[in-house]
Design a protein around this motif. Sequence first.
Motif, PDB file in Angstrom:
ATOM      1  N   UNK A  37     -12.512  17.268   1.298  1.00 20.63           N
ATOM      2  CA  UNK A  37     -11.745  16.484   0.331  1.00 20.63           C
ATOM      3  C   UNK A  37     -11.640  15.036   0.793  1.00 20.63           C
ATOM      4  N   UNK A  38     -12.071  14.126  -0.076  1.00 20.45           N
ATOM      5  CA  UNK A  38     -11.994  12.682   0.171  1.00 20.45           C
ATOM      6  C   UNK A  38     -11.035  12.100  -0.854  1.00 20.45           C
ATOM      7  N   UNK A  39      -9.879  11.699  -0.392  1.00 17.73           N
ATOM      8  CA  UNK A  39      -8.794  11.293  -1.293  1.00 17.73           C
ATOM      9  C   UNK A  39      -9.091   9.971  -1.997  1.00 17.73           C
ATOM     10  N   UNK A  40      -8.433   9.766  -3.131  1.00 13.02           N
ATOM     11  CA  UNK A  40      -8.543   8.528  -3.874  1.00 13.02           C
ATOM     12  C   UNK A  40      -7.521   7.511  -3.405  1.00 13.02           C
ATOM     13  N   UNK A  58      -5.206   2.824  -0.502  1.00 12.05           N
ATOM     14  CA  UNK A  58      -3.994   3.633  -0.575  1.00 12.05           C
ATOM     15  C   UNK A  58      -4.278   5.067  -0.141  1.00 12.05           C
ATOM     16  N   UNK A  59      -3.214   5.800   0.040  1.00 17.89           N
ATOM     17  CA  UNK A  59      -3.222   7.247   0.253  1.00 17.89           C
ATOM     18  C   UNK A  59      -3.800   7.652   1.619  1.00 17.89           C
ATOM     19  N   UNK A  60      -3.774   8.952   1.835  1.00 19.42           N
ATOM     20  CA  UNK A  60      -4.135   9.517   3.133  1.00 19.42           C
ATOM     21  C   UNK A  60      -4.570  10.960   2.931  1.00 19.42           C
ATOM     22  N   UNK A  61      -5.167  11.527   3.976  1.00 23.23           N
ATOM     23  CA  UNK A  61      -5.512  12.934   3.943  1.00 23.23           C
ATOM     24  C   UNK A  61      -4.349  13.828   4.317  1.00 23.23           C
ATOM     25  N   UNK A 121       0.851  -1.197   0.000  1.00 17.11           N
ATOM     26  CA  UNK A 121       0.000   0.000   0.000  1.00 17.11           C
ATOM     27  C   UNK A 121       0.879   1.237   0.000  1.00 17.11           C
ATOM     28  N   UNK A 122       0.358   2.309  -0.589  1.00 12.86           N
ATOM     29  CA  UNK A 122       1.154   3.519  -0.788  1.00 12.86           C
ATOM     30  C   UNK A 122       0.560   4.693  -0.022  1.00 12.86           C
ATOM     31  N   UNK A 123       1.432   5.408   0.692  1.00  8.21           N
ATOM     32  CA  UNK A 123       1.051   6.683   1.295  1.00  8.21           C
ATOM     33  C   UNK A 123      -0.031   6.607   2.348  1.00  8.21           C
ATOM     34  N   UNK A 124      -0.136   5.494   3.075  1.00  6.60           N
ATOM     35  CA  UNK A 124      -1.193   5.352   4.075  1.00  6.60           C
ATOM     36  C   UNK A 124      -0.678   5.690   5.471  1.00  6.60           C
ATOM     37  N   UNK A 125      -1.613   5.911   6.387  1.00  8.25           N
ATOM     38  CA  UNK A 125      -1.274   6.083   7.798  1.00  8.25           C
ATOM     39  C   UNK A 125      -2.441   5.556   8.624  1.00  8.25           C
ATOM     40  N   UNK A 126      -2.149   5.248   9.884  1.00  9.04           N
ATOM     41  CA  UNK A 126      -3.168   4.728  10.783  1.00  9.04           C
ATOM     42  C   UNK A 126      -4.165   5.835  11.112  1.00  9.04           C
TER      43      UNK A 126
END
Length: 560
Positions: A172-175, A180-183, A80-85
């Motif tokens: 904003x709700x990221x893709x 993947x991804x995060x705010x 997974x890319x660019x994620x966080x808890x």
Amino acid sequence: MLPKKRYAYQTDMPYAREPLKSIYVAQRMFTTLVMVLWWAVKYAVLPRSYRPRPSWSIKCCISVNFTRRIYRVTELAGVTWGTRNPDKECNTRSLKHTRFEWIDPIPEDLRTGIIADPQVPFKRVGCFIWPKERPKIIPARAGGSSTHSGDDLMDGGEFEEAAGDVPLIGIFLHGGGYCHMSGHEKAPTSQIPARLMKDKVFTEIHAVEYRLLQHAPFPAAVQDAAAVYAHIVRRHQRHHSGTSSSSRLNSDAPPEDDEAKRKLGESVDYLSADRKDHQAQARHKKENDAIHEHVAEVTANLNCKIVLIGDSAGGNLVLALARWIRDEGLLPPPDGLLLLSPSCDPSHAFPEAPSCYIPRPHADTDYLVDTPEPRALLQRTFLGHNPIETMHSPYVSPASSRVLAAFYGEAFASSVADLTISQLDDNQRRFLRNMASAPATPVPSTPVLGSSQPNLVLGPPEAASEDQGRSPTSLARPVIASPRGLSLFTEFPRTCVVLGDAERLEREVMRLVGAMERDGVDVHTIWVQDAPHDVLQMMWWDERVRDHVWGQVEEWVRKI
């Protein structure tokens, strides 16, 4: 970013276990870098006609091919890319452009409809808010605390400082395919709110750190988005002395709004297919009139405008949130939807039979992969405990052919099945708006083996009788329909759709646009020629093209 935890959905992935995972990722990265050299030489030597699109520069060709090969790692190794808890505190000192705030779970009086799932708990939601310093026009929280109670409404005192000014707030709700991804401001998709704030289009943008599929199944993401929306509405709601908030945010509406409310009640577009149940029609009209009256009262005392913004899977979440707001009628609708290459038919990964699977178009010009088995695995994880048939819910796949046929009939579904953005001219829009509906005959879906839960009923709203106990806003006993006799997109706010004609989602997004046009939604489409998926967040793309698209997007937003 390699996940520290191995999630359940990664069990069936061939390279998700160590050391195979590290070996596969390393060789994939190495071979991709070698391929970059080959692509550079190939496209520099050969004529432009050999490129995926003749208008593409060498950099564009390499960026699409590179991203496509890297995305394959997600399917086979679960990277997974660019994620966080989403439950983790954020180090605010590391933030340069945003401030981080916790939003309380959505208040209990709003926990209705599709978001009310006893197996998915409501949680507080993290938000990265642009800009870093709170604008004066934005009301402060009581006591200056970073936590907020849904019942703490502002008394309107701070609104007087900016009399006549109405803040424009974006959510904003990221893709990222819900995995993947995060705010976070450093996430690749945060280029979108960063650009909108840089150009001073919005007063404030809340980037929601909603729960991804590896943290919680549907409807967790909708719960989190709804909590942030309700928080913004209540924070900007004028609270007059001697009036307390109720479950419907009651407030005083000026008498001059009575005529507007009456006209609003008369403008309801009902799904008409030889209706004979006049009592049901009368009941639907009464319910809609009551909701319109309440929404008009709340909107009259709302001192802000809200636009929902989403790219890719974030666009899918925007559509689900807007549908929940409309279906429940507890909160005022947003003033606009900004959809950037929205994902609107995840059910494509679940054909009726493997032989029925039809690959999405533009395989050579987009970086999105289209392997059905890994996509189906991710979508099944997204559904969690819900039956597979939930994938055909309008909340999940609003542009699936099955949903369109249930609302408008097979003729309409077929007419938009292969619609492209280049074909959408004024004549086509008129044809879609005037095309008569002939909803499909209600036919129970094929039972899902091994599932004890009821399946989705295919058919128009009248397919869900009270005897069946089914509801379009229920996860336990769903039906492909809308409540109160409404059509699929009736009463949706004005919408701007950005779409490239070289991306794999072109057909499903155009089905979405076609259905919105059919239901009278004010839809503005921005055609990005020769562009792949979600071009506004591709850093390597032609900046002149992106600047031109941004100009059109910002022009549409400023009209709000």
